[in-house]
Motif scaffolding. Structure first.
Motif, PDB file in Angstrom:
ATOM      1  N   ALA A  50       0.815  -1.212   0.000  1.00  0.00           N
ATOM      2  CA  ALA A  50       0.000   0.000   0.000  1.00  0.00           C
ATOM      3  C   ALA A  50       0.848   1.260   0.000  1.00  0.00           C
ATOM      4  O   ALA A  50       0.365   2.339  -0.345  1.00  0.00           O
ATOM      5  N   ALA A  51       2.129   1.142   0.342  1.00  0.00           N
ATOM      6  CA  ALA A  51       3.001   2.312   0.422  1.00  0.00           C
ATOM      7  C   ALA A  51       3.313   2.887  -0.964  1.00  0.00           C
ATOM      8  O   ALA A  51       3.715   4.033  -1.070  1.00  0.00           O
ATOM      9  N   GLY A  52       3.149   2.116  -2.015  1.00  0.00           N
ATOM     10  CA  GLY A  52       3.426   2.608  -3.360  1.00  0.00           C
ATOM     11  C   GLY A  52       4.911   2.565  -3.671  1.00  0.00           C
ATOM     12  O   GLY A  52       5.655   1.761  -3.138  1.00  0.00           O
ATOM     13  N   VAL A  53       5.344   3.482  -4.526  1.00  0.00           N
ATOM     14  CA  VAL A  53       6.740   3.525  -4.940  1.00  0.00           C
ATOM     15  C   VAL A  53       7.539   4.293  -3.897  1.00  0.00           C
ATOM     16  O   VAL A  53       7.221   5.439  -3.568  1.00  0.00           O
ATOM     17  N   LEU A  54       8.580   3.668  -3.379  1.00  0.00           N
ATOM     18  CA  LEU A  54       9.433   4.308  -2.386  1.00  0.00           C
ATOM     19  C   LEU A  54      10.747   4.711  -3.026  1.00  0.00           C
ATOM     20  O   LEU A  54      11.333   3.956  -3.789  1.00  0.00           O
ATOM     21  N   ASP A  55      11.224   5.903  -2.745  1.00  0.00           N
ATOM     22  CA  ASP A  55      12.523   6.364  -3.236  1.00  0.00           C
ATOM     23  C   ASP A  55      13.556   6.176  -2.137  1.00  0.00           C
ATOM     24  O   ASP A  55      14.073   7.137  -1.577  1.00  0.00           O
ATOM     25  N   ASN A  56      13.852   4.932  -1.851  1.00  0.00           N
ATOM     26  CA  ASN A  56      14.803   4.606  -0.809  1.00  0.00           C
ATOM     27  C   ASN A  56      16.082   4.093  -1.474  1.00  0.00           C
ATOM     28  O   ASN A  56      16.303   2.900  -1.610  1.00  0.00           O
ATOM     29  N   PHE A  57      16.917   5.016  -1.919  1.00  0.00           N
ATOM     30  CA  PHE A  57      18.102   4.663  -2.690  1.00  0.00           C
ATOM     31  C   PHE A  57      19.163   3.975  -1.842  1.00  0.00           C
ATOM     32  O   PHE A  57      19.897   3.130  -2.336  1.00  0.00           O
ATOM     33  N   ALA A  58      19.253   4.317  -0.568  1.00  0.00           N
ATOM     34  CA  ALA A  58      20.275   3.702   0.298  1.00  0.00           C
ATOM     35  C   ALA A  58      20.010   2.211   0.468  1.00  0.00           C
ATOM     36  O   ALA A  58      20.933   1.401   0.419  1.00  0.00           O
ATOM     37  N   GLU A  59      18.761   1.838   0.649  1.00  0.00           N
ATOM     38  CA  GLU A  59      18.429   0.423   0.800  1.00  0.00           C
ATOM     39  C   GLU A  59      18.661  -0.336  -0.507  1.00  0.00           C
ATOM     40  O   GLU A  59      19.152  -1.461  -0.508  1.00  0.00           O
ATOM     41  N   GLY A  60      18.358   0.276  -1.636  1.00  0.00           N
ATOM     42  CA  GLY A  60      18.615  -0.351  -2.928  1.00  0.00           C
ATOM     43  C   GLY A  60      20.095  -0.520  -3.198  1.00  0.00           C
ATOM     44  O   GLY A  60      20.537  -1.545  -3.728  1.00  0.00           O
ATOM     45  N   GLU A  61      20.890   0.461  -2.826  1.00  0.00           N
ATOM     46  CA  GLU A  61      22.349   0.358  -2.996  1.00  0.00           C
ATOM     47  C   GLU A  61      22.924  -0.736  -2.104  1.00  0.00           C
ATOM     48  O   GLU A  61      23.807  -1.489  -2.519  1.00  0.00           O
TER      49      GLU A  61
END
Length: 91
Positions: A50-61
């Motif tokens: 439900a949160a949608g698209v998250l811009d969490n670049f640190a977690e992706g890196e």
């Protein structure tokens, strides 16, 4: 019937095939579990979806630069460097 099928597939010649398929299934299972557990783009829970698209670049890196990639980052992409040097370097 069952005995002939068992004798057909459980020969020593078939063991490498079973090993190769077993390794492939293991790799697929590992990747599936890794993606379900720690991939930041995969959301299993309802709240996460439900949160949608998250811009969490640190977690992706952190996910993309895992331990194995950090280990081989500064090494040459060779399987057997000593043999490669023996055949390619002129004396």
């Amino acid at each position: 019937m069952a005995s002939s099928t068992l004798n057909r597939w459980l020969r020593p010649e078939v063991y490498p095939l079973f090993a190769a398929v077993g390794v492939a299934v293991g790799i697929c299972g590992f990747q599936l579990a890794r993606n379900l557990c720690i991939n930041p783009e995969v959301r299993v829970s309802k709240e996460g979806r439900a949160a949608g698209v998250l811009d969490n670049f640190a977690e992706g890196e952190k996910y993309a630069q895992h331990g194995l990639r950090k280990l081989v980052r500064n090494r040459t992409p060779e399987i057997m460097p000593s043999i490669n040097k023996f055949f390619t370097d002129p004396k």
